[in-house]
Design a protein around this motif. Structure first.
Motif, PDB file in Angstrom:
ATOM      1  N   ASN A   1      -2.973   9.468   8.082  1.00  0.00           N
ATOM      2  CA  ASN A   1      -2.172   8.474   7.362  1.00  0.00           C
ATOM      3  C   ASN A   1      -0.690   8.839   7.471  1.00  0.00           C
ATOM      4  N   LEU A   2       0.163   7.898   7.117  1.00  0.00           N
ATOM      5  CA  LEU A   2       1.610   8.077   7.306  1.00  0.00           C
ATOM      6  C   LEU A   2       2.170   9.263   6.543  1.00  0.00           C
ATOM      7  N   SER A   3       1.626   9.550   5.374  1.00  0.00           N
ATOM      8  CA  SER A   3       2.169  10.654   4.587  1.00  0.00           C
ATOM      9  C   SER A   3       2.007  11.984   5.306  1.00  0.00           C
ATOM     10  N   ASN A   4       1.094  12.055   6.260  1.00  0.00           N
ATOM     11  CA  ASN A   4       0.911  13.271   7.045  1.00  0.00           C
ATOM     12  C   ASN A   4       2.216  13.684   7.719  1.00  0.00           C
ATOM     13  N   LEU A   5       2.942  12.712   8.280  1.00  0.00           N
ATOM     14  CA  LEU A   5       4.242  13.020   8.888  1.00  0.00           C
ATOM     15  C   LEU A   5       5.390  12.893   7.893  1.00  0.00           C
ATOM     16  N   LEU A   6       5.302  11.908   6.973  1.00  0.00           N
ATOM     17  CA  LEU A   6       6.393  11.699   6.020  1.00  0.00           C
ATOM     18  C   LEU A   6       6.602  12.921   5.133  1.00  0.00           C
ATOM     19  N   ASP A   7       5.500  13.560   4.728  1.00  0.00           N
ATOM     20  CA  ASP A   7       5.607  14.764   3.902  1.00  0.00           C
ATOM     21  C   ASP A   7       5.775  16.014   4.754  1.00  0.00           C
TER      22      ASP A   7
ATOM     23  N   ALA B   1       0.844  -1.187   0.000  1.00  0.00           N
ATOM     24  CA  ALA B   1       0.000   0.000   0.000  1.00  0.00           C
ATOM     25  C   ALA B   1       0.880   1.238   0.000  1.00  0.00           C
ATOM     26  N   SER B   2       0.341   2.319  -0.505  1.00  0.00           N
ATOM     27  CA  SER B   2       1.029   3.599  -0.514  1.00  0.00           C
ATOM     28  C   SER B   2       0.912   4.236   0.872  1.00  0.00           C
ATOM     29  N   ALA B   3       1.930   4.973   1.267  1.00  0.00           N
ATOM     30  CA  ALA B   3       1.906   5.650   2.567  1.00  0.00           C
ATOM     31  C   ALA B   3       0.735   6.623   2.666  1.00  0.00           C
ATOM     32  N   ASP B   4       0.202   7.033   1.523  1.00  0.00           N
ATOM     33  CA  ASP B   4      -0.939   7.950   1.514  1.00  0.00           C
ATOM     34  C   ASP B   4      -2.200   7.316   2.085  1.00  0.00           C
ATOM     35  N   ILE B   5      -2.258   5.987   2.094  1.00  0.00           N
ATOM     36  CA  ILE B   5      -3.477   5.339   2.597  1.00  0.00           C
ATOM     37  C   ILE B   5      -3.247   4.489   3.842  1.00  0.00           C
ATOM     38  N   ILE B   6      -1.991   4.345   4.262  1.00  0.00           N
ATOM     39  CA  ILE B   6      -1.706   3.551   5.457  1.00  0.00           C
ATOM     40  C   ILE B   6      -1.989   4.412   6.690  1.00  0.00           C
ATOM     41  N   PRO B   7      -2.936   3.999   7.521  1.00  0.00           N
ATOM     42  CA  PRO B   7      -3.258   4.809   8.706  1.00  0.00           C
ATOM     43  C   PRO B   7      -2.334   4.485   9.880  1.00  0.00           C
TER      44      PRO B   7
ATOM     45  N   PHE C   1       5.622  11.549  25.000  1.00  0.00           N
ATOM     46  CA  PHE C   1       6.718  11.730  24.052  1.00  0.00           C
ATOM     47  C   PHE C   1       7.115  10.376  23.468  1.00  0.00           C
ATOM     48  N   GLU C   2       7.161   9.361  24.321  1.00  0.00           N
ATOM     49  CA  GLU C   2       7.533   8.022  23.870  1.00  0.00           C
ATOM     50  C   GLU C   2       6.576   7.526  22.787  1.00  0.00           C
ATOM     51  N   SER C   3       5.303   7.745  22.955  1.00  0.00           N
ATOM     52  CA  SER C   3       4.307   7.328  21.977  1.00  0.00           C
ATOM     53  C   SER C   3       4.502   8.057  20.645  1.00  0.00           C
ATOM     54  N   ALA C   4       4.757   9.360  20.700  1.00  0.00           N
ATOM     55  CA  ALA C   4       5.005  10.140  19.477  1.00  0.00           C
ATOM     56  C   ALA C   4       6.298   9.676  18.805  1.00  0.00           C
ATOM     57  N   PHE C   5       7.323   9.433  19.611  1.00  0.00           N
ATOM     58  CA  PHE C   5       8.619   8.963  19.104  1.00  0.00           C
ATOM     59  C   PHE C   5       8.442   7.625  18.383  1.00  0.00           C
ATOM     60  N   ASN C   6       7.790   6.663  19.044  1.00  0.00           N
ATOM     61  CA  ASN C   6       7.594   5.332  18.453  1.00  0.00           C
ATOM     62  C   ASN C   6       6.705   5.386  17.205  1.00  0.00           C
ATOM     63  N   SER C   7       5.672   6.198  17.241  1.00  0.00           N
ATOM     64  CA  SER C   7       4.779   6.336  16.074  1.00  0.00           C
ATOM     65  C   SER C   7       5.534   6.916  14.884  1.00  0.00           C
ATOM     66  N   SER C   8       6.385   7.891  15.150  1.00  0.00           N
ATOM     67  CA  SER C   8       7.174   8.528  14.087  1.00  0.00           C
ATOM     68  C   SER C   8       8.190   7.551  13.504  1.00  0.00           C
ATOM     69  N   ARG C   9       8.823   6.764  14.371  1.00  0.00           N
ATOM     70  CA  ARG C   9       9.762   5.735  13.892  1.00  0.00           C
ATOM     71  C   ARG C   9       9.037   4.711  13.027  1.00  0.00           C
ATOM     72  N   ALA C  10       7.814   4.357  13.420  1.00  0.00           N
ATOM     73  CA  ALA C  10       7.025   3.413  12.619  1.00  0.00           C
ATOM     74  C   ALA C  10       6.751   3.988  11.242  1.00  0.00           C
ATOM     75  N   ALA C  11       6.430   5.273  11.176  1.00  0.00           N
ATOM     76  CA  ALA C  11       6.179   5.906   9.873  1.00  0.00           C
ATOM     77  C   ALA C  11       7.429   5.861   8.995  1.00  0.00           C
ATOM     78  N   LEU C  12       8.608   6.045   9.616  1.00  0.00           N
ATOM     79  CA  LEU C  12       9.856   6.029   8.854  1.00  0.00           C
ATOM     80  C   LEU C  12      10.150   4.670   8.215  1.00  0.00           C
ATOM     81  N   ALA C  13       9.586   3.615   8.764  1.00  0.00           N
ATOM     82  CA  ALA C  13       9.760   2.288   8.159  1.00  0.00           C
ATOM     83  C   ALA C  13       9.123   2.227   6.773  1.00  0.00           C
ATOM     84  N   PHE C  14       8.216   3.155   6.483  1.00  0.00           N
ATOM     85  CA  PHE C  14       7.506   3.169   5.207  1.00  0.00           C
ATOM     86  C   PHE C  14       7.946   4.326   4.302  1.00  0.00           C
ATOM     87  N   LYS C  15       9.019   5.026   4.676  1.00  0.00           N
ATOM     88  CA  LYS C  15       9.513   6.156   3.877  1.00  0.00           C
ATOM     89  C   LYS C  15      10.038   5.673   2.556  1.00  0.00           C
TER      90      LYS C  15
END
Length: 184
Positions: free
Chosen positions: A115-121, A94-100, A170-184
């Motif tokens: 969706n992930l593109s919210n932070l990736l972009d 799936a594209s990061a644009d649709i992965i929630p 902060f830990e939750s935001a950090f981990n969520s952001s790292r998860a998004a980076l797996a799909f960069k």
């Protein structure tokens, strides 16, 4: 000089000269490996292309930027499991644009519904932010100066904090952001 089984028996070729002209693939198996691509339970037939038409078609294809190409979201074989060659593995892309963000455990409350593109972009397009998130495996390992910079970036992305609530930490935001980076 080496003997090449594709040529007549006993014929030799100068492999160094041939390699200098172009890349050479040397098959050492009795038979070439054939890819097993299956759709709807049946082997996909191989096709022969018209070289000139195919070249024209391929040369005129629109290039898809790597950022929008689909990423593997799941697979039928558990990650890390060793399998024998030829094992069928189903992939879901799936594209990061649709992965929630909602699909991740412990996602930050303010990222739910996005969706992930919210932070990736957004904030993850910033190289220093990405480097900080990738450098440390755990939020607790982030030095205060870098944590302060991340907090500012998270706030910029409308991610709030309340350390008393695990899904707003902060830990939750950090981990969520790292998860998004797996799909960069």
């Amino acid at each position: 000089m080496a003997t090449n089984p594709i040529f007549k028996a006993g014929a030799t070729i100068n492999t160094a000269a041939l390699a200098a002209q172009r890349n050479v693939t040397v098959e050492v198996a009795d038979k070439p490996t054939v890819a097993k691509v299956v759709r709807e339970g049946f082997q996909v037939p191989s096709v022969t292309l018209d070289s000139q038409a195919a070249t024209f078609f391929l040369d005129n294809l629109q290039i898809v930027p790597p950022r929008v190409t689909p990423r593997v979201v799941s697979q039928s074989v558990r990650p890390g499991t060793k399998v024998v060659a030829g094992t069928v593995i189903d992939l879901v892309l799936a594209s990061a644009d649709i992965i929630p963000f909602d699909i991740f455990d412990g996602v930050h409350e303010d990222l739910k519904g996005r969706n992930l593109s919210n932070l990736l972009d957004g904030i993850l397009a910033d190289a220093p932010t990405r480097q900080t998130l990738l450098k440390y495996d755990k939020a607790a390992d982030v030095p205060q100066a870098e944590k302060t910079a991340l907090l500012a970036k998270f706030t910029q992305a409308d991610i709030g904090f309340n350390e008393e609530v695990p899904t707003l930490s902060f830990e939750s935001a950090f981990n969520s952001s790292r998860a998004a980076l797996a799909f960069k």
